[in-house]
Design an enzyme around this catalytic site. Sequence first.
Site, PDB file in Angstrom:
ATOM      1  N   ASP A  24       0.885  -1.165   0.000  1.00  0.00           N
ATOM      2  CA  ASP A  24       0.000   0.000   0.000  1.00  0.00           C
ATOM      3  C   ASP A  24       0.925   1.219   0.000  1.00  0.00           C
ATOM      4  OD1 ASP A  24      -1.612   2.155   0.595  1.00  0.00           O
ATOM      5  OD2 ASP A  24      -2.353   1.372   2.506  1.00  0.00           O
ATOM      6  N   LYS A  87       2.961  11.052  -3.525  1.00  0.00           N
ATOM      7  CA  LYS A  87       1.879  10.437  -4.287  1.00  0.00           C
ATOM      8  C   LYS A  87       1.039  11.486  -5.023  1.00  0.00           C
ATOM      9  CE  LYS A  87      -1.686   6.932  -3.500  1.00  0.00           C
ATOM     10  NZ  LYS A  87      -2.213   6.042  -2.439  1.00  0.00           N
ATOM     11  N   GLU A 187      -7.177   0.492  -4.631  1.00  0.00           N
ATOM     12  CA  GLU A 187      -7.229   0.402  -3.170  1.00  0.00           C
ATOM     13  C   GLU A 187      -8.570  -0.135  -2.664  1.00  0.00           C
ATOM     14  OE1 GLU A 187      -5.973   4.338  -1.998  1.00  0.00           O
ATOM     15  OE2 GLU A 187      -3.966   3.990  -2.801  1.00  0.00           O
ATOM     16  N   ASP A 211     -12.812   5.853   2.297  1.00  0.00           N
ATOM     17  CA  ASP A 211     -11.385   5.918   2.671  1.00  0.00           C
ATOM     18  C   ASP A 211     -10.994   7.339   3.075  1.00  0.00           C
ATOM     19  OD1 ASP A 211      -8.612   5.950   2.817  1.00  0.00           O
ATOM     20  OD2 ASP A 211      -8.299   4.754   1.003  1.00  0.00           O
TER      21      ASP A 211
END
Length: 615
Positions: A24, A87, A187, A211
């Site tokens: 992850d 990211k 994800e 999330d």
Amino acid sequence: MAKIAIDLKSGSIKKEDNLIIGIDLGTTNSLVAHIVDGEPVIVRDPAGKTGLVPSIIHFALDGSIQVGNDAREHLVDEPGRTIFSVKRLMGKSYNDIAAFEHQFGYQILNDDQDRLVKVRVDDSFYTPIELSAHILRALKERVEQSLAKSVEKAVITVPAYFNDAQRQATRDAGRLAGLDVLRIVNEPTAASLAYGIGLTPEDHKTIAVYDLGGGTFDVSILRIEDGVFEVLSTNGDTFLGGDDLDQAIVEHWVKQIGQGGHSLPDRQRLRLEAEQAKKVLSAERRFFTEYQGIPLELTRDELEALIAPFVDRTLESCRAALSDAGLKTDMIDEVIMVGGSTRIPLVKQRVSDFFQRPVHDELNPDEVVAAGAAIQADILAGNRKDLLLLDITPLSLGIETVGGLMDVIIPRNTKVPCGYARNYTTSVDGQKNLKVAVYQGERDLVENNRKLAEFILRDIPPMPAGIPKLEIRFQLNADGILQVFAKELRSETMTSIEIRPQYGIDEEEMARMLLDSIRFAEQDMQLKALTEARTEGRMMVQSADKFIDQNTSWLSEEEIARIRELSAELHSAIQGDQKDIIQSRIESLNEFTTPLAHRAMEVHVAGAMKGQVIK
Ligand code: ADP
Ligand code: MG
């Protein structure tokens, strides 16, 4: 080096070598997991305390590089050398991120607004791919130390909303870190697998994955059928997460402290206290601390009042995601909570109220994605016989671009049938023909890949460089036939060909190509960076010449001389092979010419106005 044993028909790894890790790669935290006796296990630090590796890289003055907690400590004292939130930069150009550039404490290059961004630390330039590779390497080392053996294969997760460029950047980062990235997984799909949802082909369900992480929020609605996860819709806010909640607490305290007549403590330190308070209040009702002689306090009720507006915003996104998917709340079979911030009781409560059902929170919300990635890895390793594997492309397919670089259009391991298109343009004024060379393979330079075909799109109407819109579309059908379409969108000029990529290549050859792509990853990417820097540099030199030609009337002799000098220095750097030198000379030329370009605009505008008056 071990030979990669790949069953190319199924895309799985052969039995004798079947360890694949799940990663992850998060904005705030990253984790790595693998399967032990059929169950996912998060790999923890040597002390066994936490599996989280903060996604932070610190470049020390002495040249050493730290990742994770050690790097995090430098966020305060050396912000310019401590890179976080990489990211957010993956697969992005400067134009994409200009609006939030001020949020980074480090320097981001803005010389070419349309190209992929780079980060500058002293005189070194790093791509987000290289930066992410540092994090991935740290994770790889963590597993290798824990298992006392080397690991080469991985599944990496990305948000469902990531586009092709962002996914490709993630693959490249893995390769640079010495990993064979077997698949990029969404994800929410991984989170679902961690809960065992979609693990059996009979599972037909519609689920919502909520999330809320450190800096981002997203919700995805997925339809699961026969082991296939389809993203029906996604929504969210890439600037909403735990950090905002911390900030709200800081503001609350700052107001209180101000009323008490104390001097303000350092905000950055106060933020760390605020995060602590928030975490404690997920389990308890009151938080007390003393900071620089100032008592600080927060109750859960106060916290809930502070964060309610943020939670409201996430529910607005949930509503929008449902509506985009054309669904009502009662059509959702399961709701899964992901991300550290969903530990907050108010968040769980409100999400559960919204969907009118209990939410899945049995697993650690910051570990579910990595756990699910490990399960997906296990499926690819062929360890779960009950799951069907889809037909996939064994090698990437793409075309040659400027400088002999490979531009991937269909990445390896994509399930077939599939179709992808990318847009290009010309680099020469009045260009009439476009050569399209199709390649197969994983290397960055086409010369190391396998050429499949070449054809020419003819009779493009003459236009200035950069104006034509050329679309290259790859369509791969279930029988392995690839159709390549080239089309100029403004004039509708088009042509196409048909290829069989798997014709004339055997499994051994393919395995060798994969192996080479990892063995030469570092070298290839250096070469690619150098080629790109040279191309960019050449364009700069050309436009500097053009600029002088067009503006001789008002440029001073010194200015012209200085542009010539900087341009000559750049030109000579291009002949060398140091990409960082080319890059810093591009910077210097750019710094000098940008204010002149602004003045040129004013001169031209003034000239045009004068023209009007005379008429
Ligand atoms: P990302 O996916 O963005 O990398 P994570 O899922 O690891 O991030 O979430 C990190 C966020 O979770 C941070 O803002 C952190 O403060 C928050 N968090 C972690 N534990 C708790 C907790 N017990 N209560 C509230 N927030 C928490
Ligand atoms: Mg996350």
